[in-house]
Design a protein around this motif. Structure first.
Motif: not given
Length: 314
Positions: A307-314
């Motif tokens: 719910r509160f975290a996810c990987p960041v794709a740039l």
């Protein structure tokens, strides 16, 4: 005989969450504008308002705070003293840790004096998990729920111990112990302190920038690059997950994140600081579970991480 069910005003989100975890949330007669969890909290009137724009970018908020301090422009929040007096709470919960994140103890004391109403002001100041346990006991004593507070501390400690035990097993099996950079503000960057390095250590990582029990501190992105962390976790204070992801994608922030090895290797993460890491309440244990899930994918899988975290794709 005095009714043991005291009425409460909470001016600190973590204190509000502690009250609800003790089943004392129904006694809440007033709150700060930032107190929003659990959702039932919103039925109580908000007694504070920010004097800065909370929707601005991290760079704009930082500049506004610096300007207010340089000009001695006063508090960053306003408190409705008249409404506080009208509510006549028996206990006011506040904090003494950060003058930027929430209204300060000094401001609350002054407001209570001006209200002319006798009230017990309880100030929380956790900078570690042990400090959180102490704060829970303090609130429990103040609202006449000390046995329940002790039970809550025991349950939270058990969850922490479970993580630590599983991490120790993974370490003995040869699991990688990642070097982690916890970023509490984006522009300019700030290394997370207080309880956060302790959470990282308990989850099986080494915080390469923060110092356990000490204040968060300003750094620069060159310092982050030089530390060459294996994992970077972005959790700006007061930012939800969606807001963190949006700011990470802005040109100025993306420019400094993209070259990091952690980013290139797919270990740049965003965690909701508003709900988890920045609030020293019971959900710090959820924060620990989230960090454990990030550092040991496939070994841990807690609901809070989904719910509160996810990987960041740039």
């Amino acid at each position: 005989m005095k009714d043991p069910a005291v009425s409460i005003v909470s001016l600190f989100p973590a204190a509000t969450e502690i009250a609800w975890a003790l089943s004392a949330g129904g006694r809440l007669v007033g709150r700060s504008h930032e107190c929003d969890w659990p959702p039932e909290t919103l039925s109580a009137p908000a007694l504070t308002t920010p004097r800065l724009d909370p929707t601005a970018s991290s760079r704009e908020i930082h500049a506004a705070v610096q300007q207010a301090r340089e000009q001695a422009a006063g508090a960053l929040f306003s408190l409705d003293v008249d409404r506080l007096a009208a509510l006549r709470p028996e206990v006011v919960l506040t904090q003494a840790t950060c003058g930027v994140c929430a209204i300060s103890r000094d401001e609350v004391d002054l407001a209570v004096q001006r209200s002319g109403h006798s009230v017990r002001v309880v100030s929380l100041s956790a900078s570690s998990l042990s400090g959180l346990w102490s704060d829970i006991i303090t609130v429990g004593e103040a609202v006449n729920m000390l046995p329940r507070a002790r039970e809550l501390v025991s349950r939270l400690q058990s969850r922490c111990d479970s993580i630590a035990c599983r991490v120790a097993t993974l370490s003995r099996a040869g699991a990688t112990r990642w070097r982690v950079a916890m970023i509490e503000w984006l522009d300019p960057p700030m290394a997370a302190g207080h309880w956060t390095p302790e959470l990282v250590r308990t989850a099986g990582g080494d915080d390469c920038l923060g110092r356990e029990g000490e204040h968060s501190h300003w750094i620069d992105w060159g310092t982050v690059a030089a530390a060459d962390p294996d994992v970077v976790i972005l959790s700006p204070c007061g930012f939800t997950l969606d807001r963190t992801l949006r700011e990470a994608a802005t040109p100025d922030v993306r420019r400094v994140l993209a070259p990091l090895r952690a980013t290139r290797e797919g270990r740049l993460w965003a965690v909701d600081g508003h709900h988890l890491l920045n609030r020293p309440g019971p959900r710090l244990v959820d924060s620990l579970e989230v960090i454990a899930t990030v550092l040991h994918p496939g070994m841990f899988d807690f609901p809070a991480a989904r719910r509160f975290a996810c990987p960041v794709a740039l």
